[in-house]
Design a protein around this motif. Structure first.
Motif, short mmCIF file in Angstrom:
data_model
loop_
_atom_site.label_atom_id
_atom_site.label_comp_id
_atom_site.label_asym_id
_atom_site.label_seq_id
_atom_site.Cartn_x
_atom_site.Cartn_y
_atom_site.Cartn_z
N SER A 261 5.72 32.62 4.17
CA SER A 261 4.69 33.26 5.00
C SER A 261 3.32 33.18 4.35
CB SER A 261 5.05 34.72 5.25
OG SER A 261 5.23 35.41 4.01
N GLN A 328 11.45 37.74 -4.44
CA GLN A 328 11.92 37.84 -3.06
C GLN A 328 13.01 36.79 -2.79
OE1 GLN A 328 8.05 37.37 -1.09
NE2 GLN A 328 8.18 39.51 -0.43
N GLY A 330 15.44 35.08 0.42
CA GLY A 330 15.74 34.89 1.84
C GLY A 330 17.12 34.28 2.00
N PRO A 361 18.73 33.02 10.01
CA PRO A 361 18.20 34.04 9.08
C PRO A 361 19.06 35.30 9.12
CG PRO A 361 16.43 33.07 10.38
CD PRO A 361 17.72 32.59 10.98
N SER A 362 19.29 35.88 7.93
CA SER A 362 20.12 37.08 7.85
C SER A 362 19.43 38.26 7.20
CB SER A 362 21.41 36.77 7.08
OG SER A 362 21.13 36.38 5.74
N ASN A 363 18.17 38.12 6.78
CA ASN A 363 17.42 39.28 6.27
C ASN A 363 15.95 39.13 6.67
OD1 ASN A 363 16.45 37.31 4.56
ND2 ASN A 363 17.09 38.31 2.65
N GLN A 364 15.12 40.10 6.31
CA GLN A 364 13.74 40.15 6.77
C GLN A 364 12.93 38.97 6.26
OE1 GLN A 364 12.51 42.15 9.02
NE2 GLN A 364 10.46 41.25 8.90
N ASN A 365 13.09 38.66 4.99
CA ASN A 365 12.33 37.53 4.44
C ASN A 365 12.69 36.22 5.12
OD1 ASN A 365 10.92 39.09 2.55
ND2 ASN A 365 12.57 38.91 1.02
N THR A 367 13.53 35.67 8.15
CA THR A 367 12.92 35.52 9.47
C THR A 367 11.49 35.01 9.39
OG1 THR A 367 12.27 37.86 9.43
CG2 THR A 367 14.39 37.31 10.45
N GLN A 368 10.83 35.22 8.26
CA GLN A 368 9.45 34.77 8.09
C GLN A 368 9.35 33.41 7.38
OE1 GLN A 368 7.38 37.89 6.05
NE2 GLN A 368 7.86 39.46 7.58
N TRP A 369 10.42 33.02 6.72
CA TRP A 369 10.42 31.74 6.01
C TRP A 369 11.09 30.66 6.87
CZ3 TRP A 369 12.47 33.63 0.57
CH2 TRP A 369 11.53 34.52 0.04
#
Length: 447
Positions: A261, A328, A330, A361-365, A367-369
């Motif tokens: 991101s 972080q 992902g 995607p399986s976590n918040q990071n 979804t943005q990567w």
């Protein structure tokens, strides 16, 4: 070691010589062809591997039984220079016998027992005469076609007759004319010996090669069809993790592109060389951990037995991307679309997390990567081929949208054709007509 042919095969001498020596021409070793035929029977030879260059030791091994017992009259036609290209350029290749410069030579090979050494290693100019002198135990006698008719031969002992033939390098005549004149000399000599009823063994070869392929020219050129072909880029070897029992995980990708991101541009991790510390593998689970300078990319795989298909399948359970500077991570799930039989590898032209996603995607990071693996292939189990991938299970299905459209359209047109054919077959002709000899059909009219 050399090419062996029966008596009936001499008519295709030039074509066979060309085909047998094609691969040998790729070597930088100087070579001359050697053709040998006899009015008696020659020992058979095993078929040589493609591109094999016969050494002088191998030739010596063959000549030992050929000249082993009895007396022999050997004719050595030694041309100043000779290469296989002389046969392909001036011989009767592709059935063009009328323009061949070796018609007498081909006729002699056709009517005699013959063998051919298409690529004989050339060491020095006197190698062949010295070898024959050693095998026969006599010195060569230099003669020509004119003096041979007046020469009295004692056939109870070995004879080695040497005929020197010129080449076109230092001649004003064209090469084909010089070689044709040499062929006439060979034909005349053979006719004289046949008239005297003398058994012989003849050898035709060169004092040195007429063409030598230099090693640098071969190393700097591509072999094969290279017309309008750009030189290919060097292909990186696959990433391989070895356990105590040998290789157990392999991965190859043209590009391992990631986008975060904070950095919307793509970063290609495949351009770096990672370390594999933290990787592991066993019979049911394996994990490949790629440690780059700023990132860590890990692939977790597992295999299990599925009773429905009665075989083991492996899945890429997850892909994790960790940024070392921020800590972080992902996580992406790949088991829904990345799977194959356990003994196969998995391959896909594009493995992404954002378009036709195979990585979910399986976590918040996550979804943005974004991840994009180009020309991706991985195998975590069953590396029976050692350093090579097993058979690849491709992510692209066999029946694509275009194939389905073509099949449906073809089926629709077939149905229309069948319906039309059925309607035509249902047409009936009239079964009653007016009889011109009988009364005409009258139709009463009434108000």
């Amino acid at each position: 070691m050399a090419e062996s042919r029966n008596c009936g095969e001499g008519s295709v001498m030039v074509s066979a010589l060309f085909l047998a020596a094609c691969l040998a021409s790729a070597s930088s070793t100087a070579q001359v062809p050697l053709l040998m035929w006899s009015s008696k029977s020659l020992p058979p030879l095993a078929s040589p591997p493609a591109g094999h260059i016969t050494s002088m030791e191998e030739l010596s091994t063959y000549l030992t039984p050929a000249f082993g017992s009895g007396s022999h009259t050997v004719l050595l036609f030694l041309q100043d220079k000779l290469s296989k290209d002389d046969f392909t350029r001036f011989g009767g290749v592709f059935g063009n016998k009328q323009k061949s410069a070796f018609r007498n030579l081909e006729a002699a090979l056709q009517s005699s027992s013959s063998v051919t050494f298409p690529a004989l290693e050339w060491t020095e100019e006197s190698a062949i005469p010295t070898l024959l002198q050693e095998k026969l135990g006599v010195s060569p006698l230099l003669v020509d076609a004119e003096t041979l008719s007046h020469l009295s031969l004692n056939t109870s002992v070995n004879n080695l007759l040497l005929f020197n033939l010129p080449y076109c390098s230092n001649s004003t005549k064209p090469c084909k004319e010089v070689l044709s004149d040499n062929d006439q000399v060979i034909g005349k000599v053979l006719s004289l010996l046949k008239a005297k009823d003398v058994s012989y063994t003849a050898i035709y070869t060169g004092l040195q090669p007429s063409q030598v392929i230099s090693e640098p020219s071969i190393l700097n050129q591509q072999v094969g069809r290279t017309l309008l072909q750009a030189p290919g880029a060097d292909v990186r070897p696959p990433i391989m993790f070895n356990s105590s029992g040998g290789p157990c995980i392999m991965l190859w990708a043209q590009s391992l592109l990631i986008s975060l991101s904070s950095t919307p541009e793509w970063i290609d991790l495949a351009a770096e060389t990672p370390t594999l510390s933290g990787s592991m593998c066993n019979s049911t689970n394996s994990m490949l951990m790629l440690n780059f300078v700023n990132y860590t990319l890990s692939f977790t795989m597992s295999q299990r037995f599925y009773p429905v298909s009665a075989r083991n399948w492996f899945t890429l359970d997850s892909v994790q991307l960790r940024v070392k500077s921020t800590g972080q991570t992902g996580s992406f799930i790949g088991s829904r679309g990345i799977y194959a039989p356990a003994e196969y590898s998995f391959r896909c032209q594009s493995v992404t997390s954002f378009r036709d996603a195979l990585l979910i995607p399986s976590n918040q990071n996550a979804t943005q990567w974004r991840l994009n693996f180009v020309d991706f292939q991985i195998q975590g189990f069953g590396l029976s081929n050692g350093t090579n991938f097993s058979y690849a299970s491709d992510c692209a299905g066999f029946f694509s949208a275009g194939i389905w459209m073509g099949l449906i359209t073809s089926l629709l047109m077939l149905l229309i054709f069948v319906y039309g054919l059925h309607m035509i077959m249902q047409l009936n002709t009239m079964d009653r007509f007016d009889d011109p000899k009988g009364p005409s059909i009258s139709v009463p009219q009434s108000d």
